[in-house]
Design an enzyme around this catalytic site. Structure first.
Site, PDB file in Angstrom:
ATOM      1  N   ARG A  65       0.804  -1.035  -0.061  1.00  0.00           N
ATOM      2  CA  ARG A  65       0.047  -0.068   0.010  1.00  0.00           C
ATOM      3  C   ARG A  65       0.646   1.112   0.013  1.00  0.00           C
ATOM      4  NH1 ARG A  65      -3.103  -0.935   4.893  1.00  0.00           N
ATOM      5  NH2 ARG A  65      -2.004  -3.276   4.925  1.00  0.00           N
ATOM      6  N   GLU A 102       0.870  -5.550  13.566  1.00  0.00           N
ATOM      7  CA  GLU A 102      -0.377  -5.880  14.492  1.00  0.00           C
ATOM      8  C   GLU A 102      -0.676  -7.118  14.221  1.00  0.00           C
ATOM      9  OE1 GLU A 102      -3.412  -2.964  13.538  1.00  0.00           O
ATOM     10  OE2 GLU A 102      -4.328  -3.560  14.837  1.00  0.00           O
TER      11      GLU A 102
HETATM   12  O1  PRP Z   1       3.351  -0.268  11.852  1.00  0.00           O
HETATM   13  P1  PRP Z   1       3.066  -1.764  11.497  1.00  0.00           P
HETATM   14  O2  PRP Z   1       2.664  -2.386  12.622  1.00  0.00           O
HETATM   15  O3  PRP Z   1       4.577  -2.199  11.067  1.00  0.00           O
HETATM   16  O4  PRP Z   1       2.015  -1.811  10.271  1.00  0.00           O
HETATM   17  C1  PRP Z   1       2.067  -0.919   9.329  1.00  0.00           C
HETATM   18  C2  PRP Z   1       1.953  -1.452   7.991  1.00  0.00           C
HETATM   19  O5  PRP Z   1       1.053  -2.593   7.892  1.00  0.00           O
HETATM   20  C3  PRP Z   1       0.627  -2.490   6.641  1.00  0.00           C
HETATM   21  O6  PRP Z   1       1.208  -3.368   5.597  1.00  0.00           O
HETATM   22  P2  PRP Z   1       1.084  -4.743   5.331  1.00  0.00           P
HETATM   23  O7  PRP Z   1       2.268  -5.509   5.860  1.00  0.00           O
HETATM   24  O8  PRP Z   1      -0.058  -5.192   5.917  1.00  0.00           O
HETATM   25  O9  PRP Z   1       1.439  -5.072   3.892  1.00  0.00           O
HETATM   26  P3  PRP Z   1       0.365  -4.541   2.480  1.00  0.00           P
HETATM   27  O10 PRP Z   1       0.702  -2.958   2.550  1.00  0.00           O
HETATM   28  O11 PRP Z   1       1.117  -5.382   1.545  1.00  0.00           O
HETATM   29  O12 PRP Z   1      -1.176  -4.745   2.856  1.00  0.00           O
HETATM   30  C4  PRP Z   1       0.724  -0.889   6.188  1.00  0.00           C
HETATM   31  O13 PRP Z   1       0.699  -0.763   4.763  1.00  0.00           O
HETATM   32  C5  PRP Z   1       2.050  -0.559   6.804  1.00  0.00           C
HETATM   33  O14 PRP Z   1       2.959  -0.942   5.826  1.00  0.00           O
HETATM   34  N1  ADE Z   2      -5.342  -1.848  11.504  1.00  0.00           N
HETATM   35  C1  ADE Z   2      -4.535  -1.564  10.391  1.00  0.00           C
HETATM   36  N2  ADE Z   2      -5.217  -1.372   9.212  1.00  0.00           N
HETATM   37  C2  ADE Z   2      -4.610  -0.939   8.117  1.00  0.00           C
HETATM   38  N3  ADE Z   2      -3.331  -1.371   8.046  1.00  0.00           N
HETATM   39  C3  ADE Z   2      -2.533  -1.762   9.025  1.00  0.00           C
HETATM   40  N4  ADE Z   2      -1.254  -2.126   9.175  1.00  0.00           N
HETATM   41  C4  ADE Z   2      -1.128  -2.448  10.821  1.00  0.00           C
HETATM   42  N5  ADE Z   2      -2.396  -2.319  11.151  1.00  0.00           N
HETATM   43  C5  ADE Z   2      -3.177  -1.854  10.380  1.00  0.00           C
END
Ligand code: PRP
Ligand code: ADE
Length: 177
Positions: A65, A102
């Site tokens: 994202r 998370e």
């Molecule tokens: O602060 P944190 O606990 O590290 O979480 C934040 C990260 O989690 C999500 O990515 P995700 O790894 O879910 O990947 P995606 O973008 O591929 O959905 C979001 O896009 C951040 O990069």
């Molecule tokens: N609650 C949440 N929603 C979207 N992205 C996340 N990445 C980590 N936690 C998330």
């Protein structure tokens, strides 16, 4: 807070949708797809993420994202775009970090030669939650020779205290919930 800032916060909060129990029970997922579908909101967010940093050589974005926001920010600033990817996707020599999310854990990589030494780098992502991703990204950029000028996110989830893991990096969150 200027009226423009409070308008942007309200717009983001209107266009980011809460989805309960995704990707696992107990997590309220912040879904950015409505924001991406609103051209004016998307443009305002891209502008605000990159505004006021001075010269930037590269914008690093987090898969997946983070890419959506980081690439247009890079173009707007006239900077290179550098992908920080999930493990196993980048073809040349990489540097790597593993961290907890998370929900679950992840390993991310950057190409070892992604930055010229001392390059001014802005890191961009959508959400700051526990801060594990942000911490890993800042460490990788530094290990690869870049200077982290800032970490800019659309939304900070304050209850997860991610900010506490980034005390050495200037953090900008367009909105904090
Ligand atoms: O602060 P944190 O606990 O590290 O979480 C934040 C990260 O989690 C999500 O990515 P995700 O790894 O879910 O990947 P995606 O973008 O591929 O959905 C979001 O896009 C951040 O990069
Ligand atoms: N609650 C949440 N929603 C979207 N992205 C996340 N990445 C980590 N936690 C998330």
């Amino acid at each position: 807070m200027t009226p423009e800032t409070s308008d942007l916060k309200a717009l983001i909060e209107k266009r980011v949708r809460d989805v309960a129990d995704f990707p696992e029970p107990g997590v309220v997922f912040k879904d950015i797809t409505p924001l991406l579908g609103d051209v004016d909101a998307f443009r305002a967010v891209v502008d605000a993420l990159g505004d006021g940093y001075g010269p930037i050589d590269a914008v690093a974005g987090l898969e997946a994202r983070g890419f959506v926001f980081a690439a247009p920010v890079a173009l707007a600033l006239g900077a290179a775009f550098v992908p920080i990817r999930k493990v196993g996707k980048l073809p040349a020599r990489t540097l790597r970090r593993t961290y907890d999310l998370e929900y679950g854990s992840a390993t991310v990589e950057v190409h070892a030669d992604a930055f010229t030494p001392g390059a001014r780098v802005l890191i961009v992502d959508d959400v700051l939650a526990t801060g594990g991703t942000a911490r890993a990204a800042a460490d990788l950029v530094r290990e690869a020779g870049g200077t982290v000028v800032g970490f800019s996110v659309v939304m900070e989830l304050a209850f997860l205290n991610g900010r506490d893991r980034l005390t050495d990096v200037p953090l900008r969150a367009l909105t904090t919930v």
